[in-house]
Design a protein around this motif. Structure first.
Motif, PDB file in Angstrom:
ATOM      1  N   ALA A  20       0.897  -1.119  -0.133  1.00 41.15           N
ATOM      2  CA  ALA A  20      -0.021  -0.014  -0.055  1.00 41.15           C
ATOM      3  C   ALA A  20       0.779   1.103  -0.075  1.00 41.15           C
ATOM      4  N   ALA A  21       1.894   1.237   0.915  1.00 41.58           N
ATOM      5  CA  ALA A  21       2.916   2.424   0.764  1.00 41.58           C
ATOM      6  C   ALA A  21       3.447   2.522  -0.480  1.00 41.58           C
ATOM      7  N   TYR A  22       3.839   1.551  -1.220  1.00 43.03           N
ATOM      8  CA  TYR A  22       4.468   1.636  -2.259  1.00 43.03           C
ATOM      9  C   TYR A  22       3.430   2.121  -3.531  1.00 43.03           C
ATOM     10  N   LEU A  23       2.287   1.677  -3.443  1.00 42.55           N
ATOM     11  CA  LEU A  23       1.030   2.263  -4.494  1.00 42.55           C
ATOM     12  C   LEU A  23       1.116   3.633  -4.051  1.00 42.55           C
ATOM     13  N   LEU A  24       0.765   4.112  -2.647  1.00 44.48           N
ATOM     14  CA  LEU A  24       0.782   5.593  -2.471  1.00 44.48           C
ATOM     15  C   LEU A  24       1.950   6.387  -2.999  1.00 44.48           C
ATOM     16  N   ALA A  25       3.184   5.919  -2.879  1.00 49.28           N
ATOM     17  CA  ALA A  25       4.276   6.628  -3.411  1.00 49.28           C
ATOM     18  C   ALA A  25       3.870   6.883  -5.086  1.00 49.28           C
ATOM     19  N   LEU A  26       3.507   5.887  -5.735  1.00 48.53           N
ATOM     20  CA  LEU A  26       3.398   5.987  -6.876  1.00 48.53           C
ATOM     21  C   LEU A  26       2.213   7.080  -7.395  1.00 48.53           C
ATOM     22  N   LEU A  27       1.133   6.636  -6.449  1.00 44.95           N
ATOM     23  CA  LEU A  27       0.118   7.922  -7.004  1.00 44.95           C
ATOM     24  C   LEU A  27       0.442   9.065  -6.508  1.00 44.95           C
ATOM     25  N   ARG A  63      10.993  -6.983   3.959  1.00 41.15           N
ATOM     26  CA  ARG A  63       9.773  -7.130   3.069  1.00 41.15           C
ATOM     27  C   ARG A  63       9.868  -5.974   2.029  1.00 41.15           C
ATOM     28  N   VAL A  64      10.259  -4.693   2.508  1.00 40.51           N
ATOM     29  CA  VAL A  64      10.381  -3.768   1.641  1.00 40.51           C
ATOM     30  C   VAL A  64      11.456  -4.032   0.531  1.00 40.51           C
ATOM     31  N   ALA A  65      12.499  -4.650   0.850  1.00 47.37           N
ATOM     32  CA  ALA A  65      13.555  -4.980  -0.006  1.00 47.37           C
ATOM     33  C   ALA A  65      13.085  -6.161  -0.896  1.00 47.37           C
ATOM     34  N   LEU A  66      12.299  -6.964  -0.534  1.00 49.82           N
ATOM     35  CA  LEU A  66      11.720  -8.271  -1.228  1.00 49.82           C
ATOM     36  C   LEU A  66      10.676  -7.517  -2.317  1.00 49.82           C
ATOM     37  N   LEU A  67      10.084  -6.639  -1.918  1.00 48.20           N
ATOM     38  CA  LEU A  67       8.753  -5.929  -2.720  1.00 48.20           C
ATOM     39  C   LEU A  67       9.600  -5.132  -3.956  1.00 48.20           C
ATOM     40  N   LEU A  68      10.418  -4.243  -3.567  1.00 44.80           N
ATOM     41  CA  LEU A  68      11.397  -3.555  -4.536  1.00 44.80           C
ATOM     42  C   LEU A  68      11.982  -4.326  -5.597  1.00 44.80           C
ATOM     43  N   ASP A 100      11.371   5.811   0.809  1.00 47.89           N
ATOM     44  CA  ASP A 100      10.110   6.651   0.615  1.00 47.89           C
ATOM     45  C   ASP A 100       9.179   5.649   1.315  1.00 47.89           C
ATOM     46  N   ILE A 101       9.339   4.361   1.048  1.00 44.38           N
ATOM     47  CA  ILE A 101       8.213   3.460   1.609  1.00 44.38           C
ATOM     48  C   ILE A 101       8.101   3.668   3.214  1.00 44.38           C
ATOM     49  N   GLU A 102       9.424   3.543   3.751  1.00 44.18           N
ATOM     50  CA  GLU A 102       9.643   3.656   5.143  1.00 44.18           C
ATOM     51  C   GLU A 102       8.907   5.012   5.747  1.00 44.18           C
ATOM     52  N   ALA A 103       9.462   6.198   4.960  1.00 38.82           N
ATOM     53  CA  ALA A 103       8.730   7.523   5.385  1.00 38.82           C
ATOM     54  C   ALA A 103       7.245   7.660   5.309  1.00 38.82           C
ATOM     55  N   ILE A 104       6.705   6.785   4.163  1.00 35.17           N
ATOM     56  CA  ILE A 104       5.034   7.028   4.172  1.00 35.17           C
ATOM     57  C   ILE A 104       4.615   5.938   5.388  1.00 35.17           C
ATOM     58  N   LEU A 105       5.128   5.068   5.635  1.00 33.39           N
ATOM     59  CA  LEU A 105       4.710   4.030   6.769  1.00 33.39           C
ATOM     60  C   LEU A 105       5.270   4.880   8.050  1.00 33.39           C
ATOM     61  N   GLY A 106       6.003   5.339   8.229  1.00 36.52           N
ATOM     62  CA  GLY A 106       6.532   5.972   9.735  1.00 36.52           C
ATOM     63  C   GLY A 106       5.427   7.408   9.648  1.00 36.52           C
ATOM     64  N   SER A 107       4.836   8.094   8.709  1.00 32.02           N
ATOM     65  CA  SER A 107       4.142   9.249   8.787  1.00 32.02           C
ATOM     66  C   SER A 107       2.776   8.766   9.381  1.00 32.02           C
TER      67      SER A 107
END
Length: 115
Positions: A5-12, A38-43, A22-29
């Motif tokens: 979801a964070a990855y898709l939000l970054a794209l949007l 998991r982030v590394a696997l997704l990327l 970027d993903i960690e910043a979105i989740l941290g917010s």
């Protein structure tokens, strides 16, 4: 799911190539922790792929997965008074006690369905 979801939000948000930071910043917010594995696997799995094609392929895979249903309705014959109703009431109580299952956050499962 939250990593995806964070990855898709970054794209949007206009980021065409979200990084782990970027993903960690979105989740941290929103106060969520990002599992770096998991982030590394997704990327890694999405590297060089068009997300729209990945989603389209995933939709095709989901379309072929049985989604339950088809269970018949059990109708009891009304004779005999309340004796038949007692087991049904006990059954409903047992169902109500079940804890709700947590949503899976397994990125690898989701990726295997989409890719």
């Amino acid at each position: 799911m939250k990593v995806v979801a964070a990855y898709l939000l970054a794209l949007l948000g206009g980021n065409e190539s979200p990084s782990a930071k970027d993903i960690e910043a979105i989740l941290g917010s929103v106060g969520a922790e990002a599992d770096s594995d998991r982030v590394a696997l997704l990327l890694k799995e999405l590297e060089g792929k068009d997300i729209l094609e990945v989603i389209a392929a995933g939709k095709e895979k989901f379309a072929s997965v049985p989604s339950g249903g088809g269970g018949g309705v059990v109708v009891s014959s009304g004779g005999g008074g309340g004796a038949a109703a007692a087991p049904a009431a006990e059954e409903k109580k047992e169902e109500a006690k079940e804890e709700p299952k947590e949503e899976s956050d397994d990125v690898s499962v989701l990726l295997s369905m989409l890719l």
